[in-house]
Design an enzyme around this catalytic site. Sequence first.
Site, PDB file in Angstrom:
ATOM      1  N   LYS A   1      43.227  31.103  40.317  1.00  0.00           N
ATOM      2  CA  LYS A   1      41.998  32.336  39.842  1.00  0.00           C
ATOM      3  C   LYS A   1      43.080  33.285  40.013  1.00  0.00           C
ATOM      4  CE  LYS A   1      39.190  35.479  40.355  1.00  0.00           C
ATOM      5  NZ  LYS A   1      38.613  36.737  39.851  1.00  0.00           N
TER       6      LYS A   1
ATOM      7  N   ASN B   1      44.560  36.620  36.731  1.00  0.00           N
ATOM      8  CA  ASN B   1      44.410  37.552  36.933  1.00  0.00           C
ATOM      9  C   ASN B   1      45.463  38.151  36.827  1.00  0.00           C
ATOM     10  OD1 ASN B   1      41.907  38.070  36.629  1.00  0.00           O
ATOM     11  ND2 ASN B   1      41.338  38.027  38.823  1.00  0.00           N
TER      12      ASN B   1
ATOM     13  N   ARG C   1      35.759  51.148  41.851  1.00  0.00           N
ATOM     14  CA  ARG C   1      36.691  51.351  42.789  1.00  0.00           C
ATOM     15  C   ARG C   1      38.183  51.194  41.655  1.00  0.00           C
ATOM     16  NH1 ARG C   1      34.078  45.487  45.289  1.00  0.00           N
ATOM     17  NH2 ARG C   1      33.023  45.939  43.239  1.00  0.00           N
TER      18      ARG C   1
ATOM     19  N   VAL D   1      29.808  38.009  43.582  1.00  0.00           N
ATOM     20  CA  VAL D   1      29.528  37.197  42.394  1.00  0.00           C
ATOM     21  C   VAL D   1      28.782  36.599  43.054  1.00  0.00           C
ATOM     22  CG1 VAL D   1      31.525  34.607  43.162  1.00  0.00           C
ATOM     23  CG2 VAL D   1      32.185  37.242  42.733  1.00  0.00           C
TER      24      VAL D   1
ATOM     25  N   GLU E   1      33.822  41.912  34.786  1.00  0.00           N
ATOM     26  CA  GLU E   1      32.268  43.205  34.974  1.00  0.00           C
ATOM     27  C   GLU E   1      31.720  43.405  33.489  1.00  0.00           C
ATOM     28  OE1 GLU E   1      32.596  45.640  38.092  1.00  0.00           O
ATOM     29  OE2 GLU E   1      34.775  44.772  39.635  1.00  0.00           O
TER      30      GLU E   1
ATOM     31  N   LEU F   1      34.899  35.495  36.314  1.00  0.00           N
ATOM     32  CA  LEU F   1      33.882  36.765  35.405  1.00  0.00           C
ATOM     33  C   LEU F   1      34.754  38.052  35.469  1.00  0.00           C
ATOM     34  CD1 LEU F   1      31.121  36.225  37.972  1.00  0.00           C
ATOM     35  CD2 LEU F   1      31.426  35.160  36.582  1.00  0.00           C
TER      36      LEU F   1
ATOM     37  N   CYS G   1      39.149  43.232  40.799  1.00  0.00           N
ATOM     38  CA  CYS G   1      39.568  42.841  41.115  1.00  0.00           C
ATOM     39  C   CYS G   1      41.452  42.365  41.002  1.00  0.00           C
ATOM     40  CB  CYS G   1      39.379  41.710  40.202  1.00  0.00           C
ATOM     41  SG  CYS G   1      37.717  40.664  40.351  1.00  0.00           S
TER      42      CYS G   1
ATOM     43  N   GLY H   1      46.354  51.955  28.143  1.00  0.00           N
ATOM     44  CA  GLY H   1      45.094  52.891  28.574  1.00  0.00           C
ATOM     45  C   GLY H   1      45.730  53.760  29.789  1.00  0.00           C
TER      46      GLY H   1
END
Length: 450
Positions: A211, A215, A335, A11, A159, A157, A267, A260
């Site tokens: 935030k 997510n 990760r 970040v 990735e 953001l 995150c 998937g």
Amino acid sequence: MDVSVFGTGYVGLIQAAALADVGHRVLCVDIDPNKIKQLQQAVPPISEPGLSSTLEDNIKAGRLLFSTQASDAVEHAELIFIAVGTPAEEDGSADLSHVLNVARQIASFMESDRTLIIKSTVPVGTADQVANAACEELQRRGKEALNVRVVSNPEFLKEGSALADCMRPDRIIVGTNDEEARNQLSELYAPFCRNREKLMFMDNRSAELTKYAANAMLATRISFMNELANLTELLGADIEAVRKGIGSDPRIGYHFIYPGCGFGGSCFPKDLRALLYTAEHNGMPLRLLRSVTEVNDSQRHILFSKLQALFPDGLVGKSIAIWGLAFKPNTDDMREAPSRYLMEALWAEGASVQAYDPEAMAECRRIYGYRNDLHLCATRDDTLEDADALVICTEWKNFRVVDFDLLASKLRARVIVDGRNLYNPEHVAAAGLHYSGIGLRHIAPEAPRP
């Protein structure tokens, strides 16, 4: 403007590069001297499109500097970003020790007012803790007259496109009730708001929660589609048809409704656990989000389960080709990646792995080292040599077009397990391959072509 950034992780480094690229003078500080030395040579510690060239351009222009000295950063700028890690504790709570230590460190060098901008992902109430930590240090020094303004400015953001997201943000959330801080952040982010106003001001606690809420919503959509895909297989329907059907509804849309093999990365899993902890700590368990994590925990094992079903005699001695190690394309981040759950389960069953990823090979080696049942291959096709089956874990674009006849000739068991639904089942079956996707209607393989 003069800006300092504490932390050169994902970040902090992306934010620093973006701010320097629009003309601000940015000084980054980190306690790792090796990382700072690399960054001074424009060598980023992460793989992110466009980052290396942006670092190089702005270092040459003198707009981006790096140091290991906290005092340099405090002296350099009135605006100071805190972008250090908030790792998860065993109970899911966020470890704020690094954030609070930086706040105290800044206050220990302050000789005039400073604005601390929290960029790290932190639970609700952290801005208050940062302000208290800084004020306590100022009081200890006898500098109570100095003013510390604390702003919550969470990142959003993705990735693989983080620098582009930072340069062209959808929105910029700023939590503050301080008029001076509001003016400072308006000036700082003005270059990013040329075509429309993207700044959204609110109180600190609302900004902090925004935030986590963003997510959590995205993770919920993913788990919903994964659970629906598993039902679709049982009913003999096609999740791709269902996805297009519901995505055409403008109230739903097509974003984050691709089934998937589970979400990973730094995150979603961590932020969900932190939000669940916060809710339970305040006496209000979030039952829906608890289910979201449980569905994802189960989905991480679906690729291995499919392989087990396709090899009823067991996987001992089998060699499995894996395409994709990173948790998503355009990054080397592994990760909580689906590939890790698959490989570790295969090894436990006595199978070996032949893997390829365009970016994450070094990261895989760092995590697992050298072992006899892990072979990292130079190309995707090299993984097929003497392999029994192919599993696709990451939807890299260079996996999208393949020669199915070649796969049929290479794979001993003629099996493809696709965790990203990259291929048309009819085309795969026409080459004599057994194809198992996520929620796709089963089509029996045709006789192999001569």
